[in-house]
Every structure is written in C-alpha cells, then in structure tokens.
Scaffold this motif. Sequence first.
Motif, PDB file in Angstrom:
ATOM      1  N   GLU A   1       0.815  -1.226   0.000  1.00  0.00           N
ATOM      2  CA  GLU A   1       0.000   0.000   0.000  1.00  0.00           C
ATOM      3  C   GLU A   1       0.843   1.269   0.000  1.00  0.00           C
ATOM      4  OE1 GLU A   1      -3.514   1.605   2.760  1.00  0.00           O
ATOM      5  OE2 GLU A   1      -1.645   1.341   3.837  1.00  0.00           O
ATOM      6  N   ASP A   2       2.017   1.197   0.594  1.00  0.00           N
ATOM      7  CA  ASP A   2       2.811   2.418   0.732  1.00  0.00           C
ATOM      8  C   ASP A   2       3.460   2.867  -0.574  1.00  0.00           C
ATOM      9  OD1 ASP A   2       2.280   2.773   3.456  1.00  0.00           O
ATOM     10  OD2 ASP A   2       3.735   1.199   3.948  1.00  0.00           O
ATOM     11  N   THR A   3       3.450   1.982  -1.590  1.00  0.00           N
ATOM     12  CA  THR A   3       4.233   2.277  -2.790  1.00  0.00           C
ATOM     13  C   THR A   3       3.417   2.792  -3.970  1.00  0.00           C
ATOM     14  OG1 THR A   3       4.021  -0.058  -3.327  1.00  0.00           O
ATOM     15  CG2 THR A   3       6.067   0.634  -2.272  1.00  0.00           C
TER      16      THR A   3
ATOM     17  N   LEU B   1      -5.693   6.406 -12.596  1.00  0.00           N
ATOM     18  CA  LEU B   1      -4.367   7.002 -12.371  1.00  0.00           C
ATOM     19  C   LEU B   1      -3.663   6.298 -11.209  1.00  0.00           C
ATOM     20  CD1 LEU B   1      -2.293   9.369 -12.851  1.00  0.00           C
ATOM     21  CD2 LEU B   1      -3.561  10.624 -11.102  1.00  0.00           C
ATOM     22  N   ALA B   2      -2.466   5.789 -11.489  1.00  0.00           N
ATOM     23  CA  ALA B   2      -1.660   5.164 -10.433  1.00  0.00           C
ATOM     24  C   ALA B   2      -0.548   6.139 -10.061  1.00  0.00           C
ATOM     25  CB  ALA B   2      -1.061   3.858 -10.932  1.00  0.00           C
ATOM     26  N   VAL B   3      -0.509   6.546  -8.801  1.00  0.00           N
ATOM     27  CA  VAL B   3       0.575   7.428  -8.362  1.00  0.00           C
ATOM     28  C   VAL B   3       1.601   6.566  -7.631  1.00  0.00           C
ATOM     29  CG1 VAL B   3       1.208   9.415  -6.952  1.00  0.00           C
ATOM     30  CG2 VAL B   3      -0.973   9.413  -8.194  1.00  0.00           C
ATOM     31  N   ILE B   4       2.754   6.416  -8.271  1.00  0.00           N
ATOM     32  CA  ILE B   4       3.847   5.670  -7.645  1.00  0.00           C
ATOM     33  C   ILE B   4       4.481   6.606  -6.625  1.00  0.00           C
ATOM     34  CG2 ILE B   4       6.043   4.470  -8.046  1.00  0.00           C
ATOM     35  CD1 ILE B   4       3.734   3.039  -9.405  1.00  0.00           C
ATOM     36  N   THR B   5       4.580   6.131  -5.407  1.00  0.00           N
ATOM     37  CA  THR B   5       5.036   7.026  -4.344  1.00  0.00           C
ATOM     38  C   THR B   5       6.566   7.073  -4.289  1.00  0.00           C
ATOM     39  OG1 THR B   5       5.166   5.330  -2.650  1.00  0.00           O
ATOM     40  CG2 THR B   5       2.999   6.366  -3.005  1.00  0.00           C
ATOM     41  N   ARG B   6       7.047   7.918  -3.415  1.00  0.00           N
ATOM     42  CA  ARG B   6       8.480   7.920  -3.088  1.00  0.00           C
ATOM     43  C   ARG B   6       8.512   7.742  -1.582  1.00  0.00           C
ATOM     44  NH1 ARG B   6      12.539  11.824  -1.991  1.00  0.00           N
ATOM     45  NH2 ARG B   6      14.564  10.957  -2.570  1.00  0.00           N
ATOM     46  N   PRO B   7       8.654   6.476  -1.116  1.00  0.00           N
ATOM     47  CA  PRO B   7       8.505   6.219   0.316  1.00  0.00           C
ATOM     48  C   PRO B   7       9.461   7.056   1.163  1.00  0.00           C
ATOM     49  CG  PRO B   7       8.507   4.158  -0.902  1.00  0.00           C
ATOM     50  CD  PRO B   7       8.900   5.241  -1.874  1.00  0.00           C
ATOM     51  N   GLY B   8       8.948   7.438   2.348  1.00  0.00           N
ATOM     52  CA  GLY B   8       9.741   8.275   3.245  1.00  0.00           C
ATOM     53  C   GLY B   8      10.964   7.559   3.801  1.00  0.00           C
ATOM     54  N   ALA B   9      10.862   6.247   3.977  1.00  0.00           N
ATOM     55  CA  ALA B   9      12.016   5.496   4.500  1.00  0.00           C
ATOM     56  C   ALA B   9      12.908   5.112   3.320  1.00  0.00           C
ATOM     57  CB  ALA B   9      11.536   4.249   5.232  1.00  0.00           C
ATOM     58  N   GLU B  10      14.165   5.523   3.406  1.00  0.00           N
ATOM     59  CA  GLU B  10      15.135   5.252   2.324  1.00  0.00           C
ATOM     60  C   GLU B  10      15.146   3.765   1.948  1.00  0.00           C
ATOM     61  OE1 GLU B  10      17.885   7.971   1.894  1.00  0.00           O
ATOM     62  OE2 GLU B  10      17.996   6.960  -0.072  1.00  0.00           O
TER      63      GLU B  10
ATOM     64  N   ASP C   1      -0.373   6.966   4.190  1.00  0.00           N
ATOM     65  CA  ASP C   1      -0.826   8.294   4.633  1.00  0.00           C
ATOM     66  C   ASP C   1      -1.987   8.816   3.795  1.00  0.00           C
ATOM     67  OD1 ASP C   1       0.606   9.214   6.904  1.00  0.00           O
ATOM     68  OD2 ASP C   1       2.420   9.280   5.680  1.00  0.00           O
ATOM     69  N   VAL C   2      -2.407   8.050   2.799  1.00  0.00           N
ATOM     70  CA  VAL C   2      -3.432   8.570   1.884  1.00  0.00           C
ATOM     71  C   VAL C   2      -4.765   7.857   2.145  1.00  0.00           C
ATOM     72  CG1 VAL C   2      -4.052   8.931  -0.536  1.00  0.00           C
ATOM     73  CG2 VAL C   2      -1.641   9.023   0.163  1.00  0.00           C
TER      74      VAL C   2
END
Length: 424
Positions: free
Chosen positions: A236-238, A245-254, A288-289
């Motif tokens: 889910e986080d990614t 529309l698919a929004v590929i995230t940029r996860p907060g954890a490196e 977070d969404v």
Amino acid sequence: MTSPVPPSSPLPAAPVRARFTPPATRGRRTAAVLVSSAVVAVIALVAAVLATFIGNGQSPQVFPQVFGHFALAAFFAWALLSIANALGATRVWFLALITGLASACLAALIATTVTVAMTARSPFGPQAFLLVVGSLVSLNLVFILAVVIAEVLLAPRVLHGVMSYAPEREPRRLALVRIPASNLDEAELTHVERRPVDQALADEQWDNYCAALVAEGWETVEVDAAPDLADSVFVEDTVVMFDDLAVITRPGAESRRPEIDAVERAVRSLSRVSVARIEEPGTLDGGDVLKVGDVVYVGASSRTNAEGIRQLRELLAPHRYTVVGVPMSKALHLKSAATALPDGTVIGDPALLDATSLFPRFMPVPEPEGVAVVALSATSLLMSAAAPQTAAMLAGLGYRVVTVDISEFEKLEGCVTCLSVRVR
Ligand code: CIR
C-alpha cells in the motif's frame, strides 16, 4: 501464492501522463470507416428518393423506379467513401468536401450508366452519354449534394464516435499484493518495540489475507517478489490508485525506495492505467493517503513531507479529488490511526490523531487494531482479528465483517490496509 519471483530491475522515471485512452484497434478503425461511409450513403439514398418522389408530384410509382438506381449509386458511393475515409479524407473539411464530391459524382455516373445500359435502346451512343453526364445536374443532383453535406458534417463525427465507443463493462475488482520478504525481522519500526516475527506464520497469514480478498470477489495481482526488501509486503505504501491514475510514491524510508520499480511494472501491466510518480524531494507513503469519496486526506507524517503532499495535490488537480493535509505526529501513518467505512464515516483512535475535527463524520473505535478497515464492498469490511470489540461494533452498524489474523504484520507496524492496494 507463495512462489518466489526474481527480484525487480530498475525502470526509467516515467513522465506524468494524461488519462489513458486505449489506442483504437485496426478492427475498430475499419468498422468506423465502414459505418461512417454507410451513414453518408444511406442519407444520400433517402434524400434522393424523397426528392425524386416530391419532384414527381408525390406519385408512389416513382419509388420502385428510382429506388434501384439510387441504391446502386449509394452502394458505389459507400465503397468509394470507405476507401477515401480509410485514407483520412474526414480529417479536414475541404478534403471531405472534395472526396465527397468526387465519390458522389463517380457513383452517380456508374449507377446511371448501368441504368441507361439496361433501359436505353442504344446505350453506348452519344445521346446516352449526354444523358448520363447530364444526370449529374438533374436526376442525381440531390444525391450528390446529400453525399457532400453528410461527408463533411456527419462522417467525421460518426467515425470518431465509433472509434471512441467504449461499452460499459463490469469492472474487474483487482487488488495488488506482494508476497512477504524472507527478512521480515529487518523491517522498519518507528513507534513499536521490535519483537521476533514468525516467518512461516507470516507467510500463512498472508495467504489467508489473499484468500479473504479472493473469497470476497477480488482478483489478486501479485507484484514481483522482493525477498530481501523487508517491508515490501506493505505494498500500500508504494502506489495509490485514483480511478485510472496510479501514483507511484516515493517512500519516506530510504530502505523502502527500491520497492517501487516492480510495483510500477505491475501497475503498467494493468489495462487503462496511467502512471505518475512522486519525485524527489517529495516523499509520500500510501499509508498516509485516505480516500473518502472525492476527498483525499493525506497525513503529514514522518514519512510524507509537504512537497509530497504538494505534488499529489498537483497531480490530482485535473481530476475530481480535493487533497486535505492532516497533521500526523503520533502514529506512523494516517491510516495507522484512521480509515473510512464505505459510507464515508472516518473511524479511528483519537489518541493517535492530531485533529479529528478535519473529518466531517468521525467515530472512535475501542481498540487500536480496529482503526484499520478495508472496504471490500459497500456492505462488507475486512479487518484485523485483534479487534473483536470493533468488529462487533461495526457488525452492529449493519456491516458484514470479515476478520483475518495478521499478528506478524502488526508486529511490524502493519495493518489490514497496507497489505494490498485495491485498483479503484
Ligand atoms: C514501515 O515502517 O514502513 C513498515 N514496517 C510498516 C508499514 C506499514 N504500512 C502501512 O501501514 N501502510
């Protein structure tokens, strides 16, 4: 569901694309050309027969005499226009006008020649020739004008209409999932103490979670496994889906950023999905969404920064969604503290939320594990077996509640929402 798949390879960054329209197939284009030409030919046939009927004092005997002639002319016009429209004649009005005129004249000449050949005493004499040519401004005039007008005004619209026609289909209910990595003990932890994870039990719980989705009518689509990316099961986080529309995230954890490439490949393999990305320096975790109808609540957490929220807001501006930022300082993600029932009521733990007043309808739940529900349909929910009081409360509100034991993922700060992404 437990077979390992080779690790992912990097993908080039994809630009933000507009809503995807599937390219028309060759078959669809051929059908569009044939239908648009047929519409023009039929209109010309009807107009010519009617005009001749009226011009001959509305005598019904005219019909059988002229129908055969104009039907033949319409057939030839249809064949010629099909060739012209296939070559792109309808793209600009003056091309349509020229090809319409030429096709109509040629079709009328051929049909009149046939009619004359069958009826005149000397079909190949100069008189017959004059008759045929003269018919262009007499008998066939209305037919020709009707072809030209319909080819210029109607054919492009019909062609476009057939090309873009998309019959309503029963939407497939797809859910992305990702098999647990083999190093779950190395997962990120922010708000909880590390406890040993039973890897075999985690695998079994994940199988049961997927089976619960399938039992409720969801088709699972597996993202390629990443055995050494400890948090990859929390798919889910990614990626966050907003209709097509698919929004590929940029996860907060490196440590979680390498997860996204395979996720992007998986969403690109789905039909009718366009892909956008949250770009550096933005960070955004799907956890977070929270979508509630047209409102998208986004937690400003330790994983999602202001730039990530700004980019998401910009990406969604052309769509029907409004992005509402939610301060989050007490839980990992917004959805670790609150989710939404199918009726839009937000449920959550007020102790974990900075502000509950942002939600128009908010209902506290009795257990921390009860904050997370996955809406399986308008009437059914999936939730953790660790929150029996909440399950009973929601069942009492008329929902059918399906529970799954996800204890091993809860040790890693996961919940029911983070183990899948529903494509919706
Ligand atoms: C992490 O810290 O990123 C994972 N251990 C847990 C992620 C849970 N994701 C979610 O609730 N959406």
